[in-house]
Write a protein that holds these residues in place. Structure first.
Motif, short mmCIF file in Angstrom:
data_model
loop_
_atom_site.label_atom_id
_atom_site.label_comp_id
_atom_site.label_asym_id
_atom_site.label_seq_id
_atom_site.Cartn_x
_atom_site.Cartn_y
_atom_site.Cartn_z
N ARG A 17 0.86 -1.19 0.00
CA ARG A 17 0.00 0.00 0.00
C ARG A 17 0.89 1.23 0.00
O ARG A 17 1.76 1.38 0.86
CB ARG A 17 -0.91 0.00 1.23
CG ARG A 17 -1.95 -1.11 1.21
CD ARG A 17 -2.64 -1.28 2.55
NE ARG A 17 -3.27 -0.04 3.01
CZ ARG A 17 -4.49 0.35 2.67
NH1 ARG A 17 -5.22 -0.39 1.85
NH2 ARG A 17 -4.99 1.48 3.14
N LEU A 18 0.68 2.11 -0.98
CA LEU A 18 1.50 3.30 -1.15
C LEU A 18 0.69 4.54 -0.79
O LEU A 18 -0.41 4.75 -1.32
CB LEU A 18 1.98 3.40 -2.59
CG LEU A 18 2.83 2.21 -3.09
CD1 LEU A 18 2.96 2.25 -4.60
CD2 LEU A 18 4.20 2.21 -2.43
N ALA A 19 1.24 5.34 0.11
CA ALA A 19 0.59 6.59 0.50
C ALA A 19 0.90 7.65 -0.55
O ALA A 19 2.05 8.01 -0.77
CB ALA A 19 1.09 7.04 1.87
N VAL A 20 -0.14 8.14 -1.22
CA VAL A 20 -0.01 9.05 -2.36
C VAL A 20 -0.67 10.38 -2.00
O VAL A 20 -1.71 10.41 -1.35
CB VAL A 20 -0.66 8.43 -3.61
CG1 VAL A 20 -0.58 9.38 -4.80
CG2 VAL A 20 0.02 7.10 -3.96
N TYR A 21 -0.04 11.46 -2.47
CA TYR A 21 -0.53 12.80 -2.13
C TYR A 21 -0.60 13.64 -3.41
O TYR A 21 0.35 13.69 -4.18
CB TYR A 21 0.41 13.47 -1.13
CG TYR A 21 0.62 12.64 0.11
CD1 TYR A 21 -0.19 12.78 1.22
CD2 TYR A 21 1.62 11.65 0.14
CE1 TYR A 21 -0.01 11.99 2.35
CE2 TYR A 21 1.81 10.86 1.26
CZ TYR A 21 0.99 11.03 2.36
OH TYR A 21 1.17 10.24 3.47
N GLU A 22 -1.76 14.29 -3.61
CA GLU A 22 -1.98 15.10 -4.81
C GLU A 22 -2.24 16.55 -4.43
O GLU A 22 -2.96 16.83 -3.48
CB GLU A 22 -3.15 14.55 -5.61
CG GLU A 22 -3.42 15.32 -6.90
CD GLU A 22 -4.58 14.75 -7.69
OE1 GLU A 22 -5.25 15.53 -8.41
OE2 GLU A 22 -4.84 13.53 -7.58
N GLN A 23 -1.64 17.46 -5.17
CA GLN A 23 -1.87 18.89 -4.94
C GLN A 23 -1.51 19.66 -6.20
O GLN A 23 -1.15 19.08 -7.21
CB GLN A 23 -1.02 19.38 -3.75
CG GLN A 23 0.47 19.17 -3.90
CD GLN A 23 1.18 19.15 -2.57
OE1 GLN A 23 1.65 18.11 -2.13
NE2 GLN A 23 1.28 20.29 -1.90
N GLY A 24 -1.64 20.97 -6.13
CA GLY A 24 -1.30 21.79 -7.28
C GLY A 24 -2.48 22.07 -8.17
O GLY A 24 -3.64 22.00 -7.77
N ASP A 53 1.46 25.91 -9.05
CA ASP A 53 0.54 26.71 -9.87
C ASP A 53 0.47 26.20 -11.30
O ASP A 53 -0.52 26.43 -12.00
CB ASP A 53 0.96 28.18 -9.88
CG ASP A 53 0.71 28.85 -8.53
OD1 ASP A 53 -0.09 28.31 -7.75
OD2 ASP A 53 1.34 29.89 -8.27
N ARG A 54 1.51 25.49 -11.73
CA ARG A 54 1.58 25.04 -13.12
C ARG A 54 1.21 23.58 -13.30
O ARG A 54 0.58 23.20 -14.29
CB ARG A 54 3.00 25.27 -13.65
CG ARG A 54 3.21 24.71 -15.05
CD ARG A 54 4.53 25.14 -15.63
NE ARG A 54 4.74 24.53 -16.95
CZ ARG A 54 5.79 24.78 -17.71
NH1 ARG A 54 6.73 25.63 -17.31
NH2 ARG A 54 5.91 24.20 -18.89
N PHE A 55 1.60 22.74 -12.36
CA PHE A 55 1.45 21.30 -12.52
C PHE A 55 0.45 20.73 -11.53
O PHE A 55 0.30 21.23 -10.41
CB PHE A 55 2.79 20.58 -12.30
CG PHE A 55 3.82 20.84 -13.37
CD1 PHE A 55 3.84 20.11 -14.54
CD2 PHE A 55 4.77 21.82 -13.17
CE1 PHE A 55 4.79 20.35 -15.50
CE2 PHE A 55 5.74 22.09 -14.13
CZ PHE A 55 5.75 21.35 -15.31
N ARG A 56 -0.20 19.66 -11.94
CA ARG A 56 -0.88 18.78 -11.00
C ARG A 56 0.21 17.86 -10.45
O ARG A 56 0.83 17.09 -11.19
CB ARG A 56 -1.94 17.95 -11.73
CG ARG A 56 -2.60 16.88 -10.88
CD ARG A 56 -3.43 15.97 -11.75
NE ARG A 56 -4.01 14.88 -11.01
CZ ARG A 56 -4.11 13.63 -11.48
NH1 ARG A 56 -3.68 13.32 -12.69
NH2 ARG A 56 -4.66 12.68 -10.74
N ILE A 57 0.47 17.96 -9.17
CA ILE A 57 1.64 17.32 -8.58
C ILE A 57 1.21 16.12 -7.73
O ILE A 57 0.35 16.23 -6.86
CB ILE A 57 2.45 18.31 -7.73
CG1 ILE A 57 2.98 19.44 -8.62
CG2 ILE A 57 3.59 17.61 -7.01
CD1 ILE A 57 3.69 20.53 -7.89
N VAL A 58 1.86 14.99 -8.01
CA VAL A 58 1.61 13.76 -7.26
C VAL A 58 2.93 13.32 -6.65
O VAL A 58 3.93 13.16 -7.34
CB VAL A 58 1.06 12.65 -8.18
CG1 VAL A 58 0.94 11.34 -7.41
CG2 VAL A 58 -0.27 13.06 -8.79
#
Length: 307
Positions: A17-24, A53-58
């Protein structure tokens, strides 16, 4: 640091199980960040502040780190499995379009494994590598240099990597971390990397991450350096070479162009942890690389339409 709170989720790869975080920017191109040892996804906080501000960051905690699963077997940290984790994250967060990847240290080593897999270009649009070589390329380069009786480069890298020998000895290799290195980690980086310790934000899992992460060294260093494979890629690759890196010497990238069809090399006056000490530069070079590739693709499409 990032001004937007990351949105957590879990991605599975088999039993891991991988803890993944999305922001941007949700409408931006997807940029996946892969940290190294002994960090977690939090390594990228300073870089994200320049790119959100530019990328969807994962970003995600790699196996054995942070909030992700911690397999006990050394064999569970072999490079093909680590590359499989990256592909699992990519497939979960961007199933319909390839992503850009920025990776550091062991995260870069793992991503090298991924981009050299068949069909990698369908899932990875570009790869920016920081302070983490392809171990097969490194092993082949060392063998070539020694065969040509030019040992200076391999000797310099061997000296720089001397600590990895200790890391591969069970029990003994873990002693510095069991005895409290995690408690003085910012101070250690101040002397090792000449960075402001105030920039370093150790994860609460640092001690466990340090110890578990040593399994990467045991699973991969000797097999790949002793028996390097031919590993080529057509994924566009950017090397960010830290000139003051005490762990990964710049000379070790001498042969990278033999294995990568589209290679760019940029240098920074930085030590090993440039994503912390030179975060604005790492972010700028990554964004420029992605932008230049987009411009090249647009030009090629226009030329094809006019032909």
């Amino acid at each position: 640091m990032s001004v937007h709170s990351p949105r957590p989720r879990v991605v599975t790869n088999g039993d891991v199980r991988l803890a993944v975080y999305e922001q941007g920017n949700p409408d931006g191109e997807t940029l996946v960040l892969v940290h190294g040892w002994p960090d977690t996804h939090e390594l990228w906080g300073h870089v994200i502040a320049h790119l959100e501000d530019r990328f969807r960051i994962v970003s995600y905690d790699t196996r054995g780190a942070g909030a992700s699963s911690r397999p006990t077997a050394v064999s569970a940290y072999a490079l093909p499995l680590l590359a499989g984790d990256l592909f699992a994250v990519i497939d979960a967060v961007s199933p319909d379009a390839p992503v850009h990847v920025l990776a550091h240290d062991w995260g870069a080593v793992e991503t090298w494994e991924a981009v050299c897999e068949p069909g990698a270009g369908e899932r990875i649009a570009s790869y920016t590598s920081v302070s983490g070589p392809n171990l097969d390329h490194l092993g082949a380069w060392m063998r070539r240099r020694l065969a040509e009786r030019r040992p200076a480069g391999p000797l310099a890298q061997a000296i720089a990597s001397g600590y990895t020998v200790l890391f591969q000895i069970p029990v003994v290799g873990t002693l510095p971390f069991r005895l409290g290195l995690s408690r003085i980690w910012p101070t250690f980086l101040r002397f090792f990397d000449r960075m402001d310790p105030a920039l370093v934000r150790p994860a609460p899992t640092l001690r466990a991450d340090m110890i578990t992460g040593l399994k990467r060294y045991r699973a991969n260093i000797r097999p790949r350096l002793r028996h390097p494979r031919e590993r080529r890629t057509d994924v566009p690759v950017q090397l960010i070479v830290d000139r003051r890196d005490l762990a990964v010497r710049p000379v070790g990238y001498e042969d990278t162009g033999r294995w990568v069809s589209n290679l760019r090399r940029r240098e920074l006056p930085a030590g090993h942890w440039s994503p912390i000490s030179h975060s604005a530069d790492v972010a700028r070079l990554t964004a420029e690389f992605v932008g230049d590739l987009r411009a090249e693709t647009a030009t090629d499409s226009a030329d094809g339409a006019s032909a």
